[in-house]
Design an enzyme around this catalytic site. Sequence first.
Site, mmCIF file in Angstrom:
data_model
loop_
_atom_site.group_PDB
_atom_site.id
_atom_site.type_symbol
_atom_site.label_atom_id
_atom_site.label_comp_id
_atom_site.label_asym_id
_atom_site.label_seq_id
_atom_site.Cartn_x
_atom_site.Cartn_y
_atom_site.Cartn_z
ATOM 1 N N HIS A 375 0.871 -1.229 -0.105
ATOM 2 C CA HIS A 375 -0.054 -0.016 0.120
ATOM 3 C C HIS A 375 1.053 1.133 0.215
ATOM 4 O O HIS A 375 2.084 1.324 0.628
ATOM 5 C CB HIS A 375 -0.849 -0.025 1.268
ATOM 6 C CG HIS A 375 -2.028 -0.894 1.138
ATOM 7 N ND1 HIS A 375 -3.544 -0.579 1.221
ATOM 8 C CD2 HIS A 375 -2.110 -2.160 0.602
ATOM 9 C CE1 HIS A 375 -4.331 -1.692 1.101
ATOM 10 N NE2 HIS A 375 -3.270 -2.665 0.670
ATOM 11 N N GLU A 377 0.916 4.049 1.450
ATOM 12 C CA GLU A 377 1.370 4.795 2.635
ATOM 13 C C GLU A 377 2.434 4.124 3.315
ATOM 14 O O GLU A 377 3.600 4.595 3.865
ATOM 15 C CB GLU A 377 0.415 4.855 3.560
ATOM 16 C CG GLU A 377 -1.058 5.618 3.227
ATOM 17 C CD GLU A 377 -2.065 4.681 2.319
ATOM 18 O OE1 GLU A 377 -1.773 3.854 1.764
ATOM 19 O OE2 GLU A 377 -3.147 4.883 2.831
ATOM 20 N N CYS A 433 -6.484 3.151 4.092
ATOM 21 C CA CYS A 433 -7.518 2.022 4.110
ATOM 22 C C CYS A 433 -7.742 1.863 5.691
ATOM 23 O O CYS A 433 -6.887 2.054 6.464
ATOM 24 C CB CYS A 433 -7.222 0.957 3.620
ATOM 25 S SG CYS A 433 -5.447 0.028 4.324
ATOM 26 N N CYS A 498 -3.779 0.318 6.883
ATOM 27 C CA CYS A 498 -3.001 1.388 7.131
ATOM 28 C C CYS A 498 -3.233 2.416 8.084
ATOM 29 O O CYS A 498 -2.345 3.272 8.771
ATOM 30 C CB CYS A 498 -3.132 2.365 5.733
ATOM 31 S SG CYS A 498 -2.240 1.327 4.159
#
Length: 682
Positions: A375, A377, A433, A498
């Site tokens: 992801h 981040e 997320c 995240c």
Amino acid sequence: TSSAEVKENRNIGNLEDHPVSSSERARGGTSSSKRKRPLEEGNNGHFCKLQLIWKKVSWSVTPKNALVQLHELKPGLQYKMVSQTGPVHAPVFAVAVEVNGLTFEGTGPTKKKAKMRAAELALKSFVQFPNACQAHFAMGNCINPSTDFTSDQADFPDTLFKEFEPSTHSEDFSVYNPVNNELLSTAYRHGRLLCHTLDLMGHSKQNKHKMASKAESEKNPVVLLNELRSGLRYVCLSETVEKQHIKSFVMAVRVDGRTFEGSGRSKKLAKGQAAQAALQALFNIRLPSHIPSRSKCNHLPQDFADSMYQMVTQKFQELTDNFTSMHARHKTLAGIVMTKGLDIRQAQVIVLSSGTKCINGEYLNDQGLAVNDCHAEIVARRAFLHFLYSQLELHLSKRQEDWERSIFVRLKEGGYRLRENILFHLYVSTSPCGDARLNSPYEITTDLNSSKHIVRKYRGHLRTKIESGEGTIPVRCHNAVQTWDGVLLGEQLITMSCTDKIARWNILGLQGALLSSFIEPTYLHSIIVGSLCHTGHLSRVMSHRIEDIGQLPASYRHNQLLLSGVSHAEARQPGKSPSFSVNWIAGTADLEVINATTGKRNCGSPSRLCKRMFFARWAKLYGKLSTRIPSHGDMPSVYSEAKLVPQTYQSVKQQLFKAFQKAGLGTWVKKPPEQDQFLLTV
């Protein structure tokens, strides 16, 4: 048709943008808001200061309709159905009401509209009103600055006594225009409120400004916000009972298309915080008596946040040949910008990343050669670790110009910390997320009772990502540690969301376990979110979920992020998410592309962000720094043992996990321990 029906007809929303049905108003409550307009004479009666004082703030601060106004003047009036004419498909109703011995009859296509018209006609029979501004608004009147008081109209003139009311439609009274944002904003930037006076004898040409007293400069933020943006509507998003039966409320208000949120022990305090957040974000106003506290959401200045967003996207555009590269395609883009203070002129993009997927369980690697979570981040944070290693290596250079360029300085007691005023800002193109994204994209709608997703059972809970897919689910009540053989046999690999990882960074820092052997915790200063952003909820899930974590050791803290959206977010790209993740680090030439399914580069070689690469760099630094840091002993040869060297970091991590459990938010789920039990081969 008495007072009960009057309450049903109370207008509790923005009349133009937020129509609310009568049934919803009945369910929403019957509290009302009252306004006083005291006239204070001065200068021999030539000036009259107009000041709106809100005695009580409730769901709505919009002007009241004719039914409510008439009810407050003459409680207990009885409306009678007079007749119904016209065809079935287009009836015309006539309703009458008797006021002061006179009967007023109104007609309309519905009984409600006929009642409203009768109330409007009855209101016009009054020469004076306790609150003329709201009464004339209810009657649909507009101010006419050239009222003829000698007119021989049969009925009372609509314009009677309206000269004494402020209006946004009157040029003569523009000095007291409640939408005069620039003037109020300028005054508040100097900690003062300009109190406008109105010369009723000589019209607006003789209007003057007076400085408000200290008491006025500490005006309630709800009152001030209403003066700047009238007709606002506050809604209660949640009401929770914490330990020892202490209640906590979350209130929200929508201003200029943006939603602001506040929390507190009472609805009044929560509304004040929401109003203060809007004042600070939209008008750069911060009231002296409403300095943000731990429970408030701190907002980053909007122009600074927009600059961070532009720098990240421009750098990505440069690296992808004006977005023409096949690797420019992304669902989520992230970047970290380094600044000295909040000086944009010295800002530098140090890492970039994209991605929305995690590794498949079958590719889990026990040699530290795969990146588990791709992801954007998370990849940005791993790229940031790469940057920190480079900066430490730069500081240890024998060349003076190299260590002078490093962002680290050496501590007398051993170890390193950041130079003064070095700040890091994370930009993410969409809400992280997990719970932040799950609850962020809501709007304050007219149908409050249908907004069940706002207050939900799992709000604030830890969530995990879905293997080989997108989205998150709440953590289940299973073991906190996954098993290696279970994953290899097909059990779904679990990765924390995240949102939860960023919450973890706010306690432990971005540097992770290995670098904690050398440097003090390094925290983000702010997060800028491009879309699906609600800063109030972001603040709650990233900081305030674990406020009861307790006392933290020296150099660790409960980091309070500054949060902001962007003025003009990039459009979310349609289609399926790409199966790759890219990363770039300042000082490197090109983007690195990782296959998100395998966690490795397409050629099969490991990424520069994998565990083994970091372990190797850590081992070299450990050999150079072990003599400078008294607590360091022999260098561990196993990765999992190296992570245990910073004992304080590990104890704070356990303290964090217990805080999540104590708050009833679930158990942090760890990867199988076998993946960290690899040796470093020289």
